[in-house]
Design a protein around this motif. Structure first.
Motif, PDB file in Angstrom:
ATOM      1  N   SER A  46       3.011  13.486  -3.109  1.00  0.00           N
ATOM      2  CA  SER A  46       3.666  12.517  -2.225  1.00  0.00           C
ATOM      3  C   SER A  46       2.702  12.010  -1.151  1.00  0.00           C
ATOM      4  CB  SER A  46       4.927  13.110  -1.590  1.00  0.00           C
ATOM      5  OG  SER A  46       4.601  14.134  -0.683  1.00  0.00           O
ATOM      6  N   ALA A  47       1.646  12.782  -0.880  1.00  0.00           N
ATOM      7  CA  ALA A  47       0.619  12.354   0.080  1.00  0.00           C
ATOM      8  C   ALA A  47      -0.436  11.462  -0.581  1.00  0.00           C
ATOM      9  CB  ALA A  47      -0.044  13.566   0.718  1.00  0.00           C
ATOM     10  N   GLY A  48      -0.283  11.219  -1.898  1.00  0.00           N
ATOM     11  CA  GLY A  48      -1.198  10.304  -2.582  1.00  0.00           C
ATOM     12  C   GLY A  48      -2.332  10.957  -3.346  1.00  0.00           C
ATOM     13  N   PHE A  49      -2.368  12.277  -3.400  1.00  0.00           N
ATOM     14  CA  PHE A  49      -3.415  12.967  -4.149  1.00  0.00           C
ATOM     15  C   PHE A  49      -3.049  13.034  -5.629  1.00  0.00           C
ATOM     16  CE2 PHE A  49      -3.932  14.698   0.147  1.00  0.00           C
ATOM     17  CZ  PHE A  49      -5.297  14.504   0.331  1.00  0.00           C
ATOM     18  N   ALA A  50      -4.042  13.072  -6.495  1.00  0.00           N
ATOM     19  CA  ALA A  50      -3.820  13.180  -7.936  1.00  0.00           C
ATOM     20  C   ALA A  50      -3.492  14.609  -8.357  1.00  0.00           C
ATOM     21  CB  ALA A  50      -5.061  12.690  -8.691  1.00  0.00           C
TER      22      ALA A  50
END
Length: 152
Positions: A46-50
Motif C-alpha cells: 500500500s506504500a507503493g513497494f513491489a
C-alpha cells in the motif's frame, strides 16, 4: 605476481542471493527498525513497494554466500592484521523481497600507505555492484580493508 601488480578493477568474486522475507525481518529486528513497512507485506504494497523493502544494510547478506577464506587468500592478506576501515552503500532503488541479486566484487584501489605512527599499512578499496534479475544495477557497496603492517 601479487595482486598489487595487477590492473585496478580486478574481480575478486561473484555472489548470488535472493532478498528473502525472513532475512529482511531479521535485519529489521537487529537494527531496531520501527517502520512496519519492513515487516508487513500489505502495508509495504500500500506504500507503493513491489514487496517488503529491505533495510539499508541488507547487501551484507552477500557475505553469507561468499567463500570468505578464498577472498582473503586471493588478496594475499594476513587475516590477523586486517581491520575493516569502512563501508558505504549507494542504492539506486529499494531492494524488496523477491529480488534476486548478483554481486560482482572488484578491487578498485590497492595501495601501501605510511602510518601516522610509523610503519606501513595496505589499504584496499573494494566495490561490489549488485544487479537484479533484469541486469539493472540496484546497489553498490564499497568496503575499505586495512592490513596493518602490510607493506612488506
Amino acid at each position: 605476481m601479487s595482486l598489487r601488480d595487477t590492473p585496478d578493477d580486478h574481480v575478486i568474486d561473484t555472489v548470488q542471493f535472493d532478498v528473502e522475507a525472513g532475512k529482511v525481518r531479521e535485519f529489521a529486528r537487529a537494527t531496531f527498525t520501527e517502520d512496519p513497512v519492513h515487516t508487513d507485506r500489505t502495508l509495504a504494497m500500500s506504500a507503493g513497494f513491489a514487496g517488503v523493502p529491505a533495510t539499508a544494510t541488507h547487501t551484507v547478506v552477500s557475505g553469507h554466500h561468499r567463500n570468505q577464506r578464498a577472498f582473503v587468500d586471493s588478496l594475499g592478506l594476513a587475516l590477523e592484521r586486517v581491520v575493516v576501515g569502512g563501508v558505504k552503500w549507494e542504492y539506486l532503488r529499494p531492494l524488496v523481497t523477491g529480488d534476486s541479486l548478483t554481486g560482482v566484487r572488484r578491487v578498485v584501489k590497492d595501495e601501501i600507505r605510511e602510518g601516522k605512527r610509523g610503519g606501513t599499512m595496505r589499504v584496499i578499496t573494494l566495490e561490489t555492484e549488485f544487479v537484479d534479475a533484469h541486469g539493472a544495477t540496484v546497489a553498490r557497496q564499497q568496503e575499505t580493508i586495512i592490513e596493518r603492517g602490510g607493506g612488506s
